[in-house]
Design a protein around this motif. Structure first.
Motif, PDB file in Angstrom:
ATOM      1  N   SER A 191       0.831  -1.211   0.000  1.00  0.00           N
ATOM      2  CA  SER A 191       0.000   0.000   0.000  1.00  0.00           C
ATOM      3  C   SER A 191       0.860   1.254   0.000  1.00  0.00           C
ATOM      4  O   SER A 191       0.529   2.252  -0.645  1.00  0.00           O
ATOM      5  CB  SER A 191      -0.928   0.001   1.222  1.00  0.00           C
ATOM      6  N   GLN A 192       1.984   1.204   0.714  1.00  0.00           N
ATOM      7  CA  GLN A 192       2.859   2.370   0.791  1.00  0.00           C
ATOM      8  C   GLN A 192       3.482   2.691  -0.558  1.00  0.00           C
ATOM      9  O   GLN A 192       3.519   3.852  -0.986  1.00  0.00           O
ATOM     10  CB  GLN A 192       3.952   2.128   1.832  1.00  0.00           C
ATOM     11  N   GLY A 193       3.968   1.658  -1.249  1.00  0.00           N
ATOM     12  CA  GLY A 193       4.586   1.888  -2.550  1.00  0.00           C
ATOM     13  C   GLY A 193       3.606   2.423  -3.569  1.00  0.00           C
ATOM     14  O   GLY A 193       3.869   3.425  -4.251  1.00  0.00           O
ATOM     15  N   SER A 194       2.454   1.773  -3.683  1.00  0.00           N
ATOM     16  CA  SER A 194       1.460   2.209  -4.665  1.00  0.00           C
ATOM     17  C   SER A 194       0.847   3.545  -4.277  1.00  0.00           C
ATOM     18  O   SER A 194       0.564   4.388  -5.137  1.00  0.00           O
ATOM     19  CB  SER A 194       0.363   1.147  -4.807  1.00  0.00           C
ATOM     20  N   GLY A 195       0.657   3.767  -2.980  1.00  0.00           N
ATOM     21  CA  GLY A 195       0.044   5.014  -2.528  1.00  0.00           C
ATOM     22  C   GLY A 195       0.941   6.217  -2.710  1.00  0.00           C
ATOM     23  O   GLY A 195       0.481   7.292  -3.111  1.00  0.00           O
ATOM     24  N   SER A 196       2.237   6.057  -2.428  1.00  0.00           N
ATOM     25  CA  SER A 196       3.148   7.194  -2.556  1.00  0.00           C
ATOM     26  C   SER A 196       3.308   7.613  -4.011  1.00  0.00           C
ATOM     27  O   SER A 196       3.319   8.809  -4.330  1.00  0.00           O
ATOM     28  CB  SER A 196       4.512   6.850  -1.950  1.00  0.00           C
ATOM     29  N   VAL A 197       3.397   6.636  -4.914  1.00  0.00           N
ATOM     30  CA  VAL A 197       3.540   6.955  -6.337  1.00  0.00           C
ATOM     31  C   VAL A 197       2.254   7.562  -6.884  1.00  0.00           C
ATOM     32  O   VAL A 197       2.263   8.636  -7.500  1.00  0.00           O
ATOM     33  CB  VAL A 197       3.922   5.695  -7.140  1.00  0.00           C
ATOM     34  N   SER A 198       1.128   6.892  -6.670  1.00  0.00           N
ATOM     35  CA  SER A 198      -0.138   7.365  -7.246  1.00  0.00           C
ATOM     36  C   SER A 198      -0.580   8.687  -6.631  1.00  0.00           C
ATOM     37  O   SER A 198      -1.151   9.539  -7.317  1.00  0.00           O
ATOM     38  CB  SER A 198      -1.233   6.308  -7.061  1.00  0.00           C
TER      39      SER A 198
END
Length: 401
Positions: free
Chosen positions: A107-114
């Motif tokens: 969630s952190q990886g996808s959330g920070s990028v998006s």
């Protein structure tokens, strides 16, 4: 300011504030909650490394997905994963706790990028050295207020004679339920300036991406993230281990950091214009924080150490949105998802390694990670000056390419 009159920008501000406040409450209970489960410093570092490496996995593909399908869908999925992660963490099963950290990383990886891509695709808004500091301010103020909520489980425990570990668990469950209910409707109502281009369908999208510039940014991020992973990402456990503090004291310190920093972030767009550019402003403000890192290792007082930490963190991070504005301004909008992903990957791999190293060093000498971080930060700022001299000398607003 045009950005403040945009309804989409206002919705993103509200989203950042509310979700950050909720996550701030949970962050203050992580370290004491895990310590009560018998998690050691080495295991805590391992958990953090697992989170970072799973974040790497989602970061690798989320940038391409943002460029292909839009960033709103990816951001919604990231908040669903946040909720699942918190629910698993509340289970108290050690295996599920490890799984919760892996899902939290996704969630952190996808959330920070998006989240960053969506912020730079709001219609009609392209002055990123103004937009990103305001968004970061809403997040940090919300997180700061939430971190003060670390006293909530302590008060509930003492008032109703409930074991503190059970009140920690209650906080995790409540936040897990609220996050998707708040985030999904807000994200769905935001309009994204997005068009998927057939010629950019490859994972890397080799055409038009400024690889020479990205290589320099990646090298600098590797050094900074390794240093941050070794100590700053473990600072909550550092305070718990060194001073035996509860979620209340821990939340107060971390909350004060975020609240003060969030207010000061509102001043950084104006400072950028006074000092002469986003990158120059970032270096001037952040570099003195290195001295304070060393000072933290020289005191045995929690009060003094926490005051130094507050000052250090504000100096190091308050201008970070300006640095992000500098980075994204160098990447064309249609390739920004992949560009942000590559920069994020360069952050997450060393940070994951750093957390594991930091946990091991902390088991040997509790101050060693902070000393190592100060050395790496010094190297990183030197690299910024050497690799981007033109941007330090040039005064400009960070607009799209």
């Amino acid at each position: 300011m045009l950005a403040l009159r945009s309804s989409d920008f206002s919705k993103l501000l509200v989203l950042n504030f509310i979700v950050s406040m909720l996550m701030g409450v949970t962050y203050s209970v992580y370290a004491p909650y895990l310590k009560l489960h018998g998690i050691t410093a080495l295991q805590y570092g391992t958990l953090s490394s697992a989170l970072l490496f799973s974040a790497l996995l989602s970061t690798i593909i989320s940038g391409w997905l943002c460029d292909k399908f839009g960033s709103r869908l990816i951001l919604i999925l990231s908040f669903i994963l946040v909720s699942l992660s918190l629910a698993l963490l509340a289970s108290s099963n050690i295996s599920l706790i490890y799984l919760s950290y892996i899902i939290a990383g996704l969630s952190q990886g996808s959330g920070s990028v998006s989240g960053l891509v969506l912020a730079t695709r709001l219609r009609g808004l392209d002055e990123y050295d103004r937009i990103l500091p305001y968004l970061a301010s809403s997040s940090t103020i919300g997180s700061g207020l939430g971190l003060f909520g670390g006293w909530i489980p302590v008060i509930i425990s003492s008032t109703y004679d409930i074991e503190i570990i059970n009140t920690y668990r209650l906080i995790l469950i409540v936040v897990a339920l609220i996050v998707p209910l708040v985030s999904i409707p807000l994200i769905a109502s935001i309009r994204e300036d997005f068009r998927s281009k057939p010629e950019s369908s490859g994972i890397l999208g080799r055409n038009n991406i400024p690889w020479n510039i990205l290589a320099r940014l990646i090298a600098i991020n590797i050094v900074i993230s390794l240093g941050a992973g070794m100590s700053i990402h473990l600072i909550d456990y550092y305070f718990v281990l060194k001073f035996n503090v509860s979620s209340g004291e821990l939340g107060t310190v971390l909350g004060a950091v975020n609240f003060i920093m969030g207010i000061l972030m509102l001043l950084t767009p104006k400072l950028s214009r006074i000092i002469g550019g986003a990158l120059r402003t970032y270096i001037i403000i952040a570099s003195p924080s290195i001295i304070l890192l060393i000072l933290m290792t020289l005191t045995s007082s929690y009060t003094i150490s926490s005051i130094i930490y507050i000052a250090r963190t504000i100096l190091m991070n308050v201008a970070n949105p300006l640095y992000q504005a500098f980075e994204v301004s160098l990447i064309p909008k249609e390739y920004r998802g992949r560009g942000v992903s590559l920069i994020s990957i360069a952050w997450q791999i060393p940070a994951g390694i750093g957390r594991g190293i930091g946990g091991a060093l902390m088991s040997y000498n509790i101050e060693a990670p902070l000393i190592a971080t100060s050395i790496l930060y010094t190297l990183a700022f030197t690299m910024l000056i050497i690799l981007f001299p033109d941007h330090i000398l040039r005064v400009k607003s960070m607009r799209i390419m």
